[in-house]
Scaffold this active site. Structure first.
Site, mmCIF file in Angstrom:
data_model
loop_
_atom_site.group_PDB
_atom_site.id
_atom_site.type_symbol
_atom_site.label_atom_id
_atom_site.label_comp_id
_atom_site.label_asym_id
_atom_site.label_seq_id
_atom_site.Cartn_x
_atom_site.Cartn_y
_atom_site.Cartn_z
ATOM 1 N N ASP A 1 45.027 63.697 8.829
ATOM 2 C CA ASP A 1 46.343 64.040 9.355
ATOM 3 C C ASP A 1 46.985 62.791 9.993
ATOM 4 O OD1 ASP A 1 48.013 66.681 9.791
ATOM 5 O OD2 ASP A 1 48.174 65.555 11.651
ATOM 6 N N TYR B 1 56.435 63.264 15.198
ATOM 7 C CA TYR B 1 57.003 63.368 13.838
ATOM 8 C C TYR B 1 58.355 62.667 13.767
ATOM 9 C CZ TYR B 1 53.496 66.895 12.585
ATOM 10 O OH TYR B 1 52.328 67.553 12.305
ATOM 11 N N HIS C 1 42.138 71.032 5.546
ATOM 12 C CA HIS C 1 42.802 69.932 6.240
ATOM 13 C C HIS C 1 42.061 69.515 7.512
ATOM 14 C CE1 HIS C 1 46.318 67.421 6.877
ATOM 15 N NE2 HIS C 1 46.378 67.816 8.117
#
Lengths: 389, 386
Positions: free
Chosen positions: A182, A313, A367
């Site tokens: 990630d 982000y 993930h």
């Protein structure tokens, strides 16, 4: 020798009783939304499932037990650029432990690594070879967990990489390994890119979402598999798999107010994400225990970091991981491809930049590799670093 | 069956709201004076503090109850609406449809000038019978327990409301935002029943699922619109993708945290209005909080956000293939500072366009921001159709 060697202080996690009481008071007065009798999860987190899981948080989850588990690991805070970085530092048990920095992501935190730390630091106690032991460092990104929140814009994965590299230097590690998934894969890539002479090997279980291999010049055209991968990622995005990215990368603060004020809001936001991209066929507990899930969610709650975490982000948006034609990462790379990921990149896509020395098709897991499949991930990390240490 | 309705929120709900507001755990904010990361923390604190300590819901509730409210259930969907009779020789029935994140109360300033023009310097011949419903799942049109209610189905509900329940065989329709889609659908599918439509968002009915007309259609005076549109889709539309896919995930937090709900709604009010960055130039604190309180006390955020998901899951399908697509006489009134604007040349082919005006001031929340421009344009357009 720098005079500004960061100060490093031992750290013990202790959440005040009043904060725990406040959480419970909020959980007690949760004002649930209504829901259609449609397919569960079809409009987002299922009401029945959320009620059940929130009952667990409220009635069964024991924060103090989770806290002691965390405090069983050696934790510190390092002062770097006037901000504290929280990190775990577990010394390896073996003849020659090799230093390894583990980089977490979102919606995880350092909690992602709790299960894999002992496997890497003390392999002999877990059916492994003490020669494979690592000194394990798990650092919380700025704005995550118990690291300080940024106070100025621009805390990109590249800058986080600089702080983490500074931490490793402060710990006296001249060269080391780095691992991540990630956002951790982005941070790890930036460390390897900026300090290839220090990074002996880079192990990834995710290729950064912003990674774009170079095009033009003498770069070969994309293969069918690469084109199919790009199409699969686009389809996943169109089906809402990356819906959170849009809001995180544009107006994270707006979302943050509700999530920082409402434990059920926070839990729904995180659990929906875990469930969607873990290898769990819709049953998150088959991949990650509720105890670990709520340890992670509680860390977000108590540290009040959901907003600073999702702002990453937006910071990262203007600094994608791109490469000029001909540019390559010179650090040896191991990649563990987990089948439960949204889409697994083809090897040739990754090899355009990353110097792949080991490529493992994992049997199961998604993930959140370190949480879902700590044993399998640990074995792959050991095998990758064995010739490099 | 239509029943008169009065708004009267339980004291316990209001007390709980205040208690929650006072215990807000504000997310830390920094480096965000321009609201680039989203709602600014300093202003939100100021607004939430006013909400908890000074805002008087009962005052606004009494103002709302100064209008005639009703509730009914059509096709299992609860519908709340204001119905005010016109004062004039021959009032024309008009249904006005709001959008998201609006409520019916966004129409508060235009209802009386439209029903009673003589009292507002107008001509009684321009009077309307005004019907202002709350969209399904919004405000007092709750709880919505039926899936699939998108803007097309809402148009069918409005047909039944106007014709069967209220007895208006033919009527006028007006709307913005989602309300413009409902209104345009009436003009598309029910052109025989609609005297004309007046909209301040003119897009293709399939816009939500099918995209936008080509940039080359933009003409003189519209040169800067493609860039404005692109800015919106790039910077401001993530909420729409989220509400189109996972409204329920978001609803947990916003149905539990009034400050979180307020922050979500407030960002839109500021970004989408022509306020130059100071939201209070267009909306008073009371305006902002009355709207947020309606969402809060009706627990309607989740179902309001779901309206996006229903639009996406149930794509618009044409009822006929005649051209123009929208056959009812159409007036388009655009505002230069609104978020998304389509070109006149395109609208001329899609709508039976009778009137086209662009106001230099005003943003997305037209009936609150520029009620007079809206009222005057409505009167002028429908005068020709009476």
């Amino acid at each position: 020798m720098s005079l500004e060697k960061p100060s490093i202080q031992p750290f013990t996690l202790h959440i005040e009783d009043s904060a725990i009481a406040d959480l419970h008071a909020r959980l007690e007065r949760t004002r649930w939304p209504d829901e259609l009798d449609a397919e569960p999860w079809s409009y987002g987190a299922s009401l029945d499932e959320m009620r059940r899981m929130m009952d667990y948080w409220r009635l069964k989850f024991d924060w103090r037990a989770a806290e002691s588990g965390i405090n069983a690991l050696a934790q510190y805070k390092a002062r770097i650029e006037n901000q504290d970085i929280h990190f775990i530092h577990e010394r390896g048990q073996g003849p020659k432990p090799f230093p390894l920095l583990l980089c977490h992501g979102w919606p995880g935190s350092f909690v992602e690594m709790l299960d894999i730390i002992p496997l890497l630091a003390d392999p002999a106690r877990h059916g492994g070879d003490p020669a494979d032991a690592f000194d394990v460092i798990v650092a919380s990104m700025p704005g995550y967990g118990f690291s300080d929140r940024p106070v100025a814009p621009g805390m990109t994965p590249k800058r986080i990489a600089e702080r983490f590299a500074g931490l490793m230097a402060a710990l006296g590690y001249g060269d080391y390994g780095v691992q991540g998934g990630d956002w951790g894969a982005s941070v790890a890539t930036w460390i390897a890119r900026q300090w290839p002479e220090r990074v002996r090997g880079l192990h990834l279980n995710w290729i950064p979402g912003s990674y774009q291999p170079p095009q033009g010049g003498k770069e070969p055209p994309f293969s069918e598999a690469e084109l199919a991968f790009q199409a699969a990622m686009a389809t996943a995005a169109a089906h809402g798999v990356s819906t959170h990215v849009g809001i995180h990368a544009s107006r994270p603060q707006t979302l943050g107010y509700g999530l920082n004020d409402s434990p059920v809001g926070l839990a729904a936001w995180l659990i929906d994400k875990f469930r969607m991209i873990a290898d769990c066929d819709g049953d998150i507990e088959s991949a990650i225990s509720l105890d670990r899930l709520f340890t992670n969610i509680s860390v977000y709650w108590f540290s009040e970091t959901i907003t600073s975490a999702i702002r990453l982000y937006r910071e990262a948006r203007h600094q994608p991981i791109t490469f000029a034609p001909g540019e390559r990462l010179v650090v040896p790379v191991g990649f563990a491809a987990f089948p439960g990921e949204v889409a697994v990149p083809p090897r040739e896509w990754v090899s355009r930049v990353y110097d792949i020395r080991r490529w493992t098709e994992m049997k199961r897991g998604g993930h959140f590799a370190a949480m879902e499949q700590p044993q399998a991930l640990a074995e792959d990390i050991r095998a990758f670093f064995r010739p490099l240490r | 069956m239509i029943e008169p309705f009065q708004i009267n929120i339980d004291e316990a709900v209001l007390a709980d709201l205040k208690a929650r507001l006072r215990q807000t755990r504000f997310a830390p904010d920094f480096a965000n004076t321009g609201w680039d990361y989203g709602t600014n923390g300093t202003y939100l604190r100021e607004l939430v503090s006013y909400w908890a300590e000074a805002y008087d819901w009962r005052k606004h509730e009494a103002e709302m109850n100064g209008f005639a409210h009703f509730r009914t259930v059509i096709d299992d969907v609860p519908i709340h609406f204001i119905h005010e009779r016109g004062r004039g020789p021959k009032p024309m029935p008009l249904i006005m449809t709001h959008g998201w994140p609006w409520t019916f109360w966004d129409l508060q300033k235009v209802i009386r000038p439209l029903t009673d023009p003589a009292s507002f310097g107008g001509d009684p011949a321009d009077a309307f019978d005004v019907v202002v419903p709350s969209l399904p799942g919004f405000g007092f049109s709750t709880p919505l327990a039926v899936p699939g209610v998108n803007f097309s189905r809402t148009a069918e509900l409005w047909m039944k409301l106007m014709q069967q329940e209220l007895g208006y065989r033919r009527f006028a329709a007006q709307g913005g935002d989602f309300g413009a889609f409902v209104t345009a659908q009436l003009g598309h599918k029910h052109a025989d029943s609609v005297l004309g439509i007046h909209i301040h968002l003119a897009g293709p009915l399939g816009m939500i699922t099918g995209g936008m007309p080509d940039d080359s259609m933009f003409g003189p005076g519209e040169e800067h619109w493609p860039a404005q549109n692109a800015l919106f889709f790039d910077q401001e539309s993530a909420y729409s993708r989220l509400q189109s896919t996972k409204p329920q995930t978001l609803a947990y937090g916003l149905n539990d945290s009034p400050a979180g709900l307020c922050a979500w709604l407030l960002e839109k009010r500021r970004r989408w209005s022509d306020c130059g960055g100071d939201v209070e130039t267009r909306f008073s604190k009371d305006d902002l909080l009355t709207s947020a309180t309606i969402y809060w006390v009706t627990e309607s955020f989740g179902t309001s956000a779901r309206f996006y998901a229903e639009a996406r899951r149930n794509p618009w399908t044409p009822a006929h293939d005649r051209k123009p697509v929208v056959q009812a006489p159409t007036a388009v009134l655009l505002f230069d500072k609104d978020i998304v604007k389509l070109p006149r040349r395109w609208a001329e082919g899609y709508y039976n366009l009778q009137r086209w005006n662009v106001a230099p001031v005003g943003g997305h929340f037209v009936p609150m921001e520029e009620p007079e421009i809206l009222v005057n344009d409505l009167r002028a357009f429908y005068r020709e159709l009476r």
